[in-house]
Design a protein around this motif. Structure first.
Motif, mmCIF file in Angstrom:
data_model
loop_
_atom_site.group_PDB
_atom_site.id
_atom_site.type_symbol
_atom_site.label_atom_id
_atom_site.label_comp_id
_atom_site.label_asym_id
_atom_site.label_seq_id
_atom_site.Cartn_x
_atom_site.Cartn_y
_atom_site.Cartn_z
ATOM 1 N N SER A 389 0.732 -1.306 -0.104
ATOM 2 C CA SER A 389 -0.061 0.067 0.033
ATOM 3 C C SER A 389 1.107 1.293 -0.053
ATOM 4 C CB SER A 389 -0.960 0.143 1.021
ATOM 5 O OG SER A 389 -0.150 -0.089 2.335
ATOM 6 N N CYS A 390 1.964 1.232 0.837
ATOM 7 C CA CYS A 390 2.918 2.417 0.648
ATOM 8 C C CYS A 390 3.575 2.582 -0.482
ATOM 9 C CB CYS A 390 3.873 2.390 1.917
ATOM 10 S SG CYS A 390 4.974 3.679 2.140
ATOM 11 N N ALA A 391 3.868 1.573 -1.372
ATOM 12 C CA ALA A 391 4.461 1.764 -2.554
ATOM 13 C C ALA A 391 3.595 2.438 -3.668
ATOM 14 C CB ALA A 391 4.920 0.219 -2.993
ATOM 15 N N GLY A 392 2.210 1.872 -3.363
ATOM 16 C CA GLY A 392 1.178 2.640 -4.364
ATOM 17 C C GLY A 392 1.094 4.252 -3.992
ATOM 18 N N THR A 393 1.319 4.532 -2.754
ATOM 19 C CA THR A 393 1.112 5.984 -2.504
ATOM 20 C C THR A 393 2.265 6.861 -2.983
ATOM 21 O OG1 THR A 393 -0.239 5.263 -0.488
ATOM 22 C CG2 THR A 393 1.074 7.668 -0.676
ATOM 23 N N MET A 394 3.538 6.147 -2.732
ATOM 24 C CA MET A 394 4.655 6.692 -3.376
ATOM 25 C C MET A 394 4.586 7.016 -4.858
ATOM 26 S SD MET A 394 6.888 6.948 -0.756
ATOM 27 C CE MET A 394 5.434 7.280 0.415
ATOM 28 N N LEU A 395 4.160 5.974 -5.524
ATOM 29 C CA LEU A 395 3.940 6.309 -7.072
ATOM 30 C C LEU A 395 2.964 7.508 -7.355
ATOM 31 C CD1 LEU A 395 4.662 5.200 -9.766
ATOM 32 C CD2 LEU A 395 2.628 3.657 -9.715
ATOM 33 N N TYR A 396 1.848 7.546 -6.457
ATOM 34 C CA TYR A 396 0.722 8.702 -6.515
ATOM 35 C C TYR A 396 1.715 9.797 -6.387
ATOM 36 C CZ TYR A 396 -2.540 11.930 -5.377
ATOM 37 O OH TYR A 396 -3.305 13.178 -4.913
ATOM 38 N N VAL A 397 2.308 9.905 -5.288
ATOM 39 C CA VAL A 397 2.996 11.308 -5.019
ATOM 40 C C VAL A 397 3.961 11.609 -6.239
ATOM 41 C CG1 VAL A 397 4.474 12.512 -3.373
ATOM 42 C CG2 VAL A 397 2.624 11.074 -2.611
ATOM 43 N N ALA A 398 4.837 10.598 -6.786
ATOM 44 C CA ALA A 398 5.951 10.826 -7.556
ATOM 45 C C ALA A 398 5.248 11.543 -8.888
ATOM 46 C CB ALA A 398 6.599 9.514 -7.795
ATOM 47 N N SER A 399 3.745 10.731 -9.232
ATOM 48 C CA SER A 399 3.582 11.237 -10.416
ATOM 49 C C SER A 399 2.942 12.652 -10.464
ATOM 50 C CB SER A 399 2.309 10.547 -10.776
ATOM 51 O OG SER A 399 1.167 10.548 -9.740
ATOM 52 N N ARG A 400 2.470 13.020 -9.311
ATOM 53 C CA ARG A 400 1.976 14.365 -9.017
ATOM 54 C C ARG A 400 3.085 15.399 -9.006
ATOM 55 N NH1 ARG A 400 -1.579 10.602 -9.841
ATOM 56 N NH2 ARG A 400 -4.006 11.434 -9.637
ATOM 57 N N VAL A 401 4.059 15.201 -8.520
ATOM 58 C CA VAL A 401 5.277 15.965 -8.208
ATOM 59 C C VAL A 401 5.715 16.241 -9.848
ATOM 60 C CG1 VAL A 401 7.642 16.227 -7.385
ATOM 61 C CG2 VAL A 401 5.731 15.338 -6.139
ATOM 62 N N LEU A 402 5.839 15.465 -10.408
ATOM 63 C CA LEU A 402 6.315 15.233 -11.891
ATOM 64 C C LEU A 402 5.501 16.150 -12.864
ATOM 65 C CD1 LEU A 402 8.735 14.530 -13.880
ATOM 66 C CD2 LEU A 402 7.352 12.581 -14.391
ATOM 67 N N PHE A 403 4.252 15.741 -12.591
ATOM 68 C CA PHE A 403 3.060 16.562 -13.233
ATOM 69 C C PHE A 403 3.188 18.214 -12.796
ATOM 70 C CE2 PHE A 403 -1.184 18.412 -13.024
ATOM 71 C CZ PHE A 403 -1.399 18.594 -14.302
#
Length: 612
Positions: A389-403
């Motif tokens: 679950s934490c890995a999924g959240t890390m991916l969410y944050v990384a995508s929003r930062v790059l966006f």
């Protein structure tokens, strides 16, 4: 109408500069809001509970179960509690600074923009890249850690078919698919995962308490541990103070994610109770194009996260360290330890046991030692779920930062190819999800865990050293981001204090920090400023320069040097490179000119309104 260069859009003014007596009466500045095209906007469908649970999922990660035992072994029970508590205080202070600014400007790439506007433009770009790196690499690192947890069942070294086909490939693809759905559905998945995670946390605390209460042996262990609370691993440090500084560095890793609310705030949904009102009572109109008062919902959500999630994380980590210290001896062979240290203090431990301990949580070791059938398996299931679950959240944050970094770039044909490529990443799907940025973030470091198939996790070998270094560098990157945010707040605070008369005459909205007569025009005033910000800045620099270096005080080792300083060196090099390439001045942003300051603050308002 599409505008990709919104951050550079100048506000119109009848004059460019003011001098002498005009300094307190600069010309009136008005803004023209230019909205990006729909495929450069995210959907604002996250409710307050979604944002809170996303932050909970990102913060209460694998460090909750790993770091307590590692710190206990390194510096004893006092450090296992005190290190988490002190780092928690630092995180609270940092979040006070971030919250005050993000409540005013919940914008894409906010943490990068704040540094660019109030400190230095090139530093802001470097901070944005560092922030994206920290979460993108954390995604890959958590997948590697997941394989280590599954090794509890498959044996040391794992099963290559399960590791390669399921853990390293199938699970990341599943997390990519979950992150690609519309953000409201994703938010509810985070709510479910966060609720389960909190239930697991309560269950594990109950298990540790029950083990201690129900077995005299554990009670004896707790009394013995705390009778000499300042013990330390003599192989790692020469004294307890040095070991404790190392523990502060280890504890910092556990708090990665506490600032996630800044990345998710831009997707918050409007409050239906306030949607019909342009502004809260007593607030001046800020723009003819104002879309509504969603910002006050954002402010309330962020304030809740600041007040309670930092407290929740600090209590969870400190309590975890305390309970672990009651149930297992500080020098137990099954406790995770620094893998790159040559062992003499624990020479009575079998080498295979010590190696297995480096991939086993202390809580799992306690469950096994309790003798309760399958309790170790149950606790390990909790940890595996937490890791996924934490890995999924890390991916969410990384995508929003790059966006946030790429959504406002000009991708026109006249631009260089690299800017067009980055602008391509700043587009969203028909569901308003930055899928391109998300897939790129997932692919950037997902290859790292595959190296374990041939190289293993031993940090004395090149592949193991590389993987562990990448994982630890994520915490250094986050502390750099924290440091930059505190510095941005300090300069912002002094800027609006210096120009408060001008801001009041210009009727610049949401910036009446020092006007106590009208508290409705400033969403959140953090406590004890600017003293708290200076203390937070000192604390962040202390971690970056001192505690990370404490691992080298007894002797040079490649792993702690690379994990502690390689990214810091790379970050400084990137900042210098950007300065040279862009031909920028070697100085911070000038915040002395009132006209330019008002224009700068209006521009931030324009970005906020355009993204709404």
């Amino acid at each position: 109408m599409e505008s990709h260069a919104l951050p550079n859009l100048p506000s119109r003014s009848s004059q460019d500069n003011t001098r002498g007596s005009n300094e307190l009466n600069p010309p009136q500045i008005t803004s023209i809001i230019v909205r990006p095209s729909p495929n450069r906007l995210v959907k604002r469908d996250l409710k307050g509970v979604h944002i809170i649970m996303i932050t909970v999922n990102g913060t209460l990660g694998i460090g909750l179960y790993w770091r307590g035992g590692q710190i206990l072994e390194l510096a004893g029970p006092l450090a296992a509690v005190l290190a988490f508590f002190l780092v928690g205080l630092l995180c609270w202070a940092v979040m006070q600074c971030i919250t005050e600014m993000i409540c005013i400007w919940p914008i894409p790439g906010a943490l990068s923009v704040f540094v660019s506007e109030f400190v230095d433009a090139e530093l802001g770009i470097a901070v944005g890249i560092a922030y994206w790196f920290s979460y993108a690499v954390a995604f890959g690192a958590l997948i590697a850690t997941l394989a280590a947890e599954v090794d509890f069942w498959t044996g040391s070294g794992g099963n290559k078919a399960i590791d390669g086909g399921v853990i390293y490939l199938a699970i990341p693809l599943l997390l990519v698919a979950i992150n690609a759905i519309n953000v409201q559905a994703y938010g509810w998945i985070e709510v479910v995962c966060g609720t389960i995670k909190i239930m697991f946390l309560v269950a594990i605390a109950g298990i540790l308490i029950a083990i201690n209460v129900g077995a005299g042996k554990q009670g004896y262990i707790g009394a013995k541990n705390w009778s000499s609370a300042k013990v330390f691993d003599s192989d790692a440090a020469d004294n307890w103070c040095t070991a404790f500084l190392m523990c502060i560095s280890l504890a910092t890793f556990a708090y990665i994610g506490i600032e996630i609310v800044a990345a998710s705030a831009l997707e918050s949904a409007p409050d239906p109770k306030r949607g019909s009102r342009e502004n809260p009572p007593g607030q001046a109109m800020e723009s003819q194009a104002s879309p509504g008062s969603n910002d006050w919902l954002v402010a309330n959500t962020i304030m809740f996260s600041t007040k309670y999630i930092c407290v929740l994380a600090t209590l969870a980590y400190s309590l975890s360290g305390l309970l672990v210290s009651f149930d297992i001896p500080w020098n137990h062979c099954h406790l995770p330890r620094l893998s790159w240290i040559n062992r003499t203090a624990h020479s009575d431990c079998d080498a295979s046991v010590v190696m297995a301990a480096n991939t086993t949580s202390a809580i799992v070791a306690i469950a096994i030692e309790s003798g309760v059938p399958h309790l170790g398996d149950i606790v390990n299931v909790f940890i595996v779920f937490t890791c996924i679950s934490c890995a999924g959240t890390m991916l969410y944050v990384a995508s929003r930062v790059l966006f946030g970094l790429t959504s406002r770039l000009d991708g026109g044909a006249s631009q260089p190819w690299h800017l067009r490529l980055l602008a391509w990443l700043g587009r969203t799907s028909r569901h308003g999800v930055p899928v391109r940025a998300m897939v790129f973030s997932a692919a950037a470091f997902i290859w790292v865990p595959f190296l374990q198939l041939s190289g293993g996790t031993d940090t004395t070998r090149p592949i193991g050293l590389f993987i562990e270094t990448m994982a630890q560098m994520s915490s250094v990157a986050v502390v750099i981001v924290w440091t930059s945010q505190v510095l941005a707040f300090i300069r912002y605070y002094h800027c609006i204090k210096r120009h408060r008369d001008v801001l009041q005459k210009q009727e610049t909205p949401r910036l009446s920090r020092f006007n106590r007569e009208d508290p409705t025009d400033y969403p959140y005033r953090s406590h004890a400023q600017p003293v708290l910000a200076y203390l937070a800045l000192a604390g962040c620099l202390f971690i970056l320069l001192v505690t990370n270096g404490a691992f080298l005080w007894k002797g040079f080792h490649k792993f702690p040097f690379l994990s502690g300083y390689l990214f810091l060196i790379a970050f400084a090099a990137l900042w210098i490179f950007l300065k040279v390439v862009r031909g920028a001045k070697w100085s911070f942003v000038d915040l002395s000119n009132p006209t330019k300051v008002v224009r700068k603050l209006r521009k931030l308002h324009d970005i906020r309104l355009a993204a709404a």
